[in-house]
Design an enzyme around this catalytic site. Sequence first.
Site, mmCIF file in Angstrom:
data_model
loop_
_atom_site.group_PDB
_atom_site.id
_atom_site.type_symbol
_atom_site.label_atom_id
_atom_site.label_comp_id
_atom_site.label_asym_id
_atom_site.label_seq_id
_atom_site.Cartn_x
_atom_site.Cartn_y
_atom_site.Cartn_z
ATOM 1 N N SER A 192 61.788 18.512 1.170
ATOM 2 C CA SER A 192 62.043 19.341 2.356
ATOM 3 C C SER A 192 62.814 18.607 3.443
ATOM 4 C CB SER A 192 60.715 19.829 2.940
ATOM 5 O OG SER A 192 60.085 20.694 2.047
ATOM 6 N N THR A 241 62.173 14.937 3.864
ATOM 7 C CA THR A 241 61.323 13.774 4.190
ATOM 8 C C THR A 241 62.167 12.540 4.503
ATOM 9 O OG1 THR A 241 59.935 14.666 2.412
ATOM 10 C CG2 THR A 241 59.277 12.547 3.364
ATOM 11 N N TRP A 286 65.230 12.232 5.437
ATOM 12 C CA TRP A 286 65.994 12.391 6.683
ATOM 13 C C TRP A 286 65.072 12.193 7.886
ATOM 14 C CZ3 TRP A 286 68.857 17.591 8.180
ATOM 15 C CH2 TRP A 286 69.821 17.316 9.150
ATOM 16 N N HIS A 343 52.589 13.732 2.391
ATOM 17 C CA HIS A 343 52.778 15.085 1.852
ATOM 18 C C HIS A 343 51.442 15.839 1.869
ATOM 19 C CE1 HIS A 343 56.862 14.453 0.663
ATOM 20 N NE2 HIS A 343 56.619 13.686 -0.384
ATOM 21 N N LYS A 349 72.781 16.651 -2.515
ATOM 22 C CA LYS A 349 73.900 17.294 -1.807
ATOM 23 C C LYS A 349 73.689 17.306 -0.299
ATOM 24 C CE LYS A 349 75.636 20.498 -5.320
ATOM 25 N NZ LYS A 349 75.789 21.913 -5.654
HETATM 26 P P1 A3P Z 1 69.157 18.404 -1.964
HETATM 27 O O1 A3P Z 1 68.540 18.114 -3.284
HETATM 28 O O2 A3P Z 1 69.200 19.869 -1.662
HETATM 29 O O3 A3P Z 1 70.479 17.766 -1.784
HETATM 30 P P2 A3P Z 1 63.119 14.686 0.454
HETATM 31 O O4 A3P Z 1 63.681 13.636 1.311
HETATM 32 O O5 A3P Z 1 61.980 15.450 1.081
HETATM 33 O O6 A3P Z 1 62.824 14.202 -0.909
HETATM 34 O O7 A3P Z 1 64.246 15.807 0.327
HETATM 35 C C1 A3P Z 1 65.401 15.543 -0.405
HETATM 36 C C2 A3P Z 1 66.474 16.508 0.031
HETATM 37 O O8 A3P Z 1 66.969 16.109 1.315
HETATM 38 C C3 A3P Z 1 67.651 16.474 -0.900
HETATM 39 O O9 A3P Z 1 68.223 17.777 -0.829
HETATM 40 C C4 A3P Z 1 68.536 15.425 -0.256
HETATM 41 O O10 A3P Z 1 69.876 15.490 -0.656
HETATM 42 C C5 A3P Z 1 68.349 15.767 1.207
HETATM 43 N N1 A3P Z 1 68.603 14.634 2.109
HETATM 44 C C6 A3P Z 1 68.254 13.342 1.940
HETATM 45 N N2 A3P Z 1 68.659 12.605 2.980
HETATM 46 C C7 A3P Z 1 69.292 13.441 3.830
HETATM 47 C C8 A3P Z 1 69.949 13.249 5.089
HETATM 48 N N3 A3P Z 1 70.037 12.072 5.654
HETATM 49 N N4 A3P Z 1 70.457 14.338 5.681
HETATM 50 C C9 A3P Z 1 70.368 15.567 5.119
HETATM 51 N N5 A3P Z 1 69.771 15.798 3.917
HETATM 52 C C10 A3P Z 1 69.237 14.751 3.284
#
Ligand code: A3P
Length: 366
Positions: A119, A121, A123, A180, A333
């Site tokens: 979701s 995390t 970032w 989580h 992405k």
């Molecule tokens: P997508 O698979 O849609 O690209 P988490 O960090 O909770 O595991 O979530 C991963 C999702 O956040 C992935 O989405 C990832 O690409 C995206 N993500 C990771 N770092 C990010 C950032 N700095 N900015 C925006 N999205 C990011």
Amino acid sequence: MRLTLLELNITSFFYSELNKMSFPVIAFYSPVASITQDEKKARKEKMAIIIERYKDKVLALPRKEIDTNIYLCKYQGFWYHHGFWLHSNANFSVEAIMASQDEFQALPTDVFLASQVKSGTTWLKSLGFAILNRTKFKIDKDSCATHPLITTSPHDCVPFLESESFLHNPSYANGLMATHIPYTSLPQSIISSDCRIVYIHRNPKDVLISFWHFMNTLREDGSSPTKLDDMFELFRKGLNPYGPFWDHAIGYYKASLERPNKVLFLTYEKLKQDTYNEVKRLANFLGSSFTKEEEDDGLVQEIIELCSFKKLSEAHKGNKDGSHSSNGIYFRKGIVGDSVNYLTTEMIKTFDEITKEKFDGLNISF
Ligand code: A3P
């Protein structure tokens, strides 16, 4: 302060007695280095002890087989893996949650960054860490390359509460942690200590697609990838780790209404759309507002760039973390709405209906 526990190298996990002593307020945060082979071994041994400790309790839980010989069990209304899974990775198993509930003693100064998997995390961890450590780790064009978010990883900088229960290293003492765990299952001391909690929510359709890609990337045993149809069916029924997804969000959303000074509810989509103001809102909530001078110097923008998908994904291409996978796995992405490229019209309709029904009467938008 609790950080000195790290320096003293106290290796016992059960240091709750120590936490009852009065330590001064944590003034800074320290990244946890990627774990060594020895620590990995110690963690595995610790996992085995904890898994054994909760064996009977886990055996009594309702179970569902979600893939050949892979089971989830239901604990306090949510589904979890149990025991060793994913090639000995038990970090997010139900036993880790039970151990956190039994052992973890929060301090009022602790900050928790909460989320459902996939979701945002990574970032949120990056932004939280960069904001709270901006004095210790300067952020400008020259220093970016040496910032811990780049030299280690967001996941090293902000450990997960539940996975730390398997480490002898009490990085519990870090002060800034992620989780989580659903709101209603958080260790009681997090609520009673009045800790600040930031939750990041994301459109469930994008979470499903992100999770589906992630789980298939994690497969290292050559088994065939999970079909999207199968993943969709499980997710829709809430049968994913920490699911049902919607109930997870509702718990934190309601808490953010009841305790607005202690629980902040963000969304991935709003963070994408209005990053500057959302980052400022996050800093305000964390009690670390930007000064006018910092804003005038462009610091907010520097933090946004340091924590951007582009910057972090480039920095972590091919890096190895302490466990089984590359840090690059956390970046795919990083866009809003990618699910339309994968889901059928029927799937979208089903998900939209579930979301509408579950979030009825709640002002949760994304
Ligand atoms: P997508 O698979 O849609 O690209 P988490 O960090 O909770 O595991 O979530 C991963 C999702 O956040 C992935 O989405 C990832 O690409 C995206 N993500 C990771 N770092 C990010 C950032 N700095 N900015 C925006 N999205 C990011």
